[in-house]
Design an enzyme around this catalytic site. Structure first.
Site, PDB file in Angstrom:
ATOM      1  N   GLY A 163     -51.526  98.052  63.028  1.00  0.00           N
ATOM      2  CA  GLY A 163     -50.871  97.554  64.234  1.00  0.00           C
ATOM      3  C   GLY A 163     -49.372  97.417  64.066  1.00  0.00           C
ATOM      4  O   GLY A 163     -48.809  97.671  62.997  1.00  0.00           O
TER       5      GLY A 163
ATOM      6  N   ILE B  41     -53.369  96.256  59.472  1.00  0.00           N
ATOM      7  CA  ILE B  41     -52.151  96.923  58.974  1.00  0.00           C
ATOM      8  C   ILE B  41     -51.729  98.086  59.869  1.00  0.00           C
ATOM      9  O   ILE B  41     -50.558  98.471  59.889  1.00  0.00           O
ATOM     10  CB  ILE B  41     -52.340  97.415  57.517  1.00  0.00           C
ATOM     11  CG1 ILE B  41     -50.982  97.797  56.907  1.00  0.00           C
ATOM     12  CG2 ILE B  41     -53.342  98.562  57.447  1.00  0.00           C
ATOM     13  CD1 ILE B  41     -51.005  98.000  55.406  1.00  0.00           C
TER      14      ILE B  41
ATOM     15  N   ASP C  91     -64.114  95.014  57.961  1.00  0.00           N
ATOM     16  CA  ASP C  91     -64.184  94.699  59.377  1.00  0.00           C
ATOM     17  C   ASP C  91     -64.379  93.201  59.525  1.00  0.00           C
ATOM     18  O   ASP C  91     -65.283  92.630  58.900  1.00  0.00           O
ATOM     19  CB  ASP C  91     -65.360  95.455  60.008  1.00  0.00           C
ATOM     20  CG  ASP C  91     -65.330  95.431  61.526  1.00  0.00           C
ATOM     21  OD1 ASP C  91     -64.976  94.371  62.092  1.00  0.00           O
ATOM     22  OD2 ASP C  91     -65.663  96.452  62.146  1.00  0.00           O
TER      23      ASP C  91
ATOM     24  N   GLU D 135     -49.821  82.168  73.119  1.00  0.00           N
ATOM     25  CA  GLU D 135     -50.798  82.139  74.214  1.00  0.00           C
ATOM     26  C   GLU D 135     -51.700  80.911  74.117  1.00  0.00           C
ATOM     27  O   GLU D 135     -52.364  80.547  75.093  1.00  0.00           O
ATOM     28  CB  GLU D 135     -51.639  83.422  74.214  1.00  0.00           C
ATOM     29  CG  GLU D 135     -50.895  84.656  74.671  1.00  0.00           C
ATOM     30  CD  GLU D 135     -50.634  84.682  76.176  1.00  0.00           C
ATOM     31  OE1 GLU D 135     -51.432  84.095  76.939  1.00  0.00           O
ATOM     32  OE2 GLU D 135     -49.631  85.291  76.587  1.00  0.00           O
TER      33      GLU D 135
ATOM     34  N   TYR E  46     -58.483  85.206  75.121  1.00  0.00           N
ATOM     35  CA  TYR E  46     -57.677  85.484  73.930  1.00  0.00           C
ATOM     36  C   TYR E  46     -57.022  84.208  73.413  1.00  0.00           C
ATOM     37  O   TYR E  46     -57.076  83.896  72.224  1.00  0.00           O
ATOM     38  CB  TYR E  46     -56.610  86.537  74.256  1.00  0.00           C
ATOM     39  CG  TYR E  46     -55.591  86.749  73.161  1.00  0.00           C
ATOM     40  CD1 TYR E  46     -55.904  87.505  72.031  1.00  0.00           C
ATOM     41  CD2 TYR E  46     -54.321  86.187  73.254  1.00  0.00           C
ATOM     42  CE1 TYR E  46     -54.963  87.699  71.024  1.00  0.00           C
ATOM     43  CE2 TYR E  46     -53.383  86.378  72.251  1.00  0.00           C
ATOM     44  CZ  TYR E  46     -53.715  87.131  71.137  1.00  0.00           C
ATOM     45  OH  TYR E  46     -52.787  87.306  70.143  1.00  0.00           O
TER      46      TYR E  46
ATOM     47  N   SER F 184     -50.798  82.312  68.007  1.00  0.00           N
ATOM     48  CA  SER F 184     -50.088  82.904  69.138  1.00  0.00           C
ATOM     49  C   SER F 184     -49.606  81.852  70.118  1.00  0.00           C
ATOM     50  O   SER F 184     -50.269  80.826  70.332  1.00  0.00           O
ATOM     51  CB  SER F 184     -51.029  83.869  69.871  1.00  0.00           C
ATOM     52  OG  SER F 184     -50.515  84.239  71.131  1.00  0.00           O
TER      53      SER F 184
END
Length: 334
Positions: free
Chosen positions: A11, A9, A56, A125, A147, A123
């Site tokens: 970000g 949150i 986490d 990517e 990533y 993504s």
């Protein structure tokens, strides 16, 4: 009142998504790591309207506890190690956060309440060395960075939990989306910040990597609305979210400098250290499915986005007393 739990949150996307959900009358709970609780600037204006829980994605038990505490109807998993170049320096940690973190989140949802609707931030990517242009939901993945590989793992895990356990789990395959809240390490923000510094006499040059790399850039505030829309459909599915228009990093630099009356060619320095080991050359998305089924449309064009970001950085830097020419531009890959 519906409750939504947002990981990541603090970000860019998390902050915009929280705003959208609050507008829609949600109770919004954000999950933060202890180490990230100091990085609250993007959600500072929302702190009196949202709740925060600690958790986490590297720690399964903390995720179970966060979901049990929040009791959400919807979970938006935006937590990731999201800067592509860093994934080359920390590939194992990237896999833990961006890949296995999704597994832990899905397992926590399955254990606590399988009726929760789950959004995974996939993504563009993942497409990497693209097999076709433009890319759709059916385009094969060929990721070109740790990533991208980790995101592909998380994407297929989301599909797997949907098909194996009947969980309402969707992936939004979001192409690049930017805003004034973008981190300084990302190329769009690096450019808008660099242009603002040069315009204000705080820097003399902007060191860049590959100017010919092309991306399909949109506004983050538009893209988070698509995330919400995906979880409101009768059946879970995956969607590409993009503008369908590609621009080069050179276009980005030219427009940003033009906005403050400068010629980019006089200030850009090509820095070989900022070229990626394996470049992703041409990402261009086809979001017809999202436009048809979700009724989603981008509202902010590329030029408007660039101007918005440059203006925000000029305003931010004007509000500070920074010694002239003493500011080091953040080192980053383009």
């Amino acid at each position: 009142m519906k409750t939504a739990l947002i990981t990541g949150i603090t970000g860019q996307d998390g902050s915009y998504l929280a705003e959208v959900l609050l507008e829609k009358g949600y109770r919004v709970v954000g999950m933060t790591r202890r180490s990230s609780t100091g990085a609250m600037e993007r959600i500072e204006h929302l702190l009196d309207r949202i709740e925060l829980v600690q958790g986490d994605v590297l720690d399964q038990a903390s995720l179970v506890a966060a979901i049990q505490s929040a009791q959400p109807a919807e979970v938006y998993n935006l937590a990731a190690m999201s800067f592509v170049p860093t994934s080359w320096n920390q590939p194992v940690l990237t896999g833990e956060f961006t890949g296995l973190g999704v597994t832990r989140m899905l397992e926590a949802v399955r254990q606590v309440d399988p009726s929760i609707r789950f959004y995974q931030a996939s993504s563009s990517e993942m497409f990497g060395k693209v097999r076709e242009i433009p890319q759709t939901e059916m385009t094969p993945f060929h990721p070109r960075s740790p990533y991208g590989v980790a995101k592909a793992y998380g994407h297929f895990l989301t599909v797997n939990y949907r098909e194996s356990f009947g969980i309402y789990a969707v992936s939004g395959i979001l192409f690049n989306h930017e805003s004034p809240r973008r981190g300084l390490e990302f190329v769009t923000r690096k450019v808008s910040d660099g242009v603002a510094r040069i315009h204000l006499g705080l820097a003399k040059e902007l060191r860049m990597g590959n100017l010919d790399s092309q991306r399909d850039w949109g506004f983050a505030g538009d893209y988070v609305r698509a995330m919400w829309a995906m979880l409101q459909q009768p059946e879970p599915d995956d969607y590409v979210i993009s503008t369908g228009i590609a621009h080069s990093v050179r276009d980005l630099c030219r427009l940003a400098f033009e906005h403050v009356g400068l010629d980019y060619k006089e200030y850009i320095v090509d820095d070989e250290r900022m070229h990626r080991p394996a470049e992703v050359d041409h990402l261009l998305g086809n979001s017809d499915k999202a436009r048809t089924q979700l009724g989603w449309e981008p509202t902010v064009g590329f030029e408007e986005l660039v101007r918005m970001m440059v203006d925000a950085d000029v305003a931010r830097l004007k509000g500070r007393s920074v010694p002239r020419f003493d500011v080091a531009l953040p080192a980053s890959h383009a």
